[in-house]
Design a protein around this motif. Structure first.
Motif, PDB file in Angstrom:
ATOM      1  N   THR A   1       6.215  -3.053 -39.611  1.00 51.62           N
ATOM      2  CA  THR A   1       5.316  -2.417 -38.642  1.00 51.62           C
ATOM      3  C   THR A   1       4.136  -3.315 -38.317  1.00 51.62           C
ATOM      4  OG1 THR A   1       4.109  -1.319 -40.423  1.00 51.62           O
ATOM      5  CG2 THR A   1       5.922  -0.097 -39.400  1.00 51.62           C
ATOM      6  N   GLY A   2       3.942  -4.343 -39.122  1.00 54.01           N
ATOM      7  CA  GLY A   2       2.815  -5.227 -38.898  1.00 54.01           C
ATOM      8  C   GLY A   2       3.081  -6.602 -39.451  1.00 54.01           C
TER       9      GLY A   2
ATOM     10  N   LEU B   1       4.195  -6.055 -32.934  1.00 52.16           N
ATOM     11  CA  LEU B   1       3.661  -5.704 -34.245  1.00 52.16           C
ATOM     12  C   LEU B   1       2.141  -5.679 -34.244  1.00 52.16           C
ATOM     13  CD1 LEU B   1       5.950  -8.018 -36.399  1.00 52.16           C
ATOM     14  CD2 LEU B   1       6.223  -5.566 -36.034  1.00 52.16           C
ATOM     15  N   THR B   2       1.582  -4.836 -35.083  1.00 54.60           N
ATOM     16  CA  THR B   2       0.144  -4.852 -35.319  1.00 54.60           C
ATOM     17  C   THR B   2      -0.169  -6.063 -36.187  1.00 54.60           C
ATOM     18  OG1 THR B   2       0.069  -2.445 -35.231  1.00 54.60           O
ATOM     19  CG2 THR B   2      -1.791  -3.560 -36.292  1.00 54.60           C
TER      20      THR B   2
END
Length: 115
Positions: free
Chosen positions: A21-22, A105-106
């Protein structure tokens, strides 16, 4: 999800399972120069598929990290925590993973220069 990656020429290939997610952007002297976006995973979650003599290693400072690179094309696909004892990690350069769009993505900035 299973992800596959490699260096540019494909002589160093790997796979790992993770839900991403990141990514981490580190500003240490090596990460900032190679422009890596990193994901940390448990070391035993990294499976290197092709390497042999093509995989080089670079360490510096306290030698806690083995920065792996392809001796043919020069790309740095991952690094490994080489500390003895405790839980070890692998740090995947997400720019070397085919099915990931890093712009989705963060990004978390990490002050590696302060470590």
């Amino acid at each position: 999800m299973l992800h596959k990656g490699s260096c540019h020429c494909g002589k160093v290939a790997f796979e790992f399972k993770a839900e991403l997610t990141g990514a981490v952007r580190c500003n240490c002297s090596i990460c900032s120069r190679k422009g890596a976006l990193l994901a940390a995973i448990p070391h035993d979650g990294l499976r290197v598929l092709a390497w042999g003599d093509d995989l080089g290693t670079y360490t510096f400072g306290n030698h806690a990290m083995a920065h792996r690179f392809c001796r043919t094309c020069g790309i740095h696909p991952f690094s490994e925590d080489v500390r003895q004892g405790g839980e070890r990690s692998a740090y995947i350069n997400l720019n070397c993973v085919a099915d990931i769009d890093p712009t989705s993505l963060t990004i978390f900035d990490f002050d590696g220069r302060a470590v």
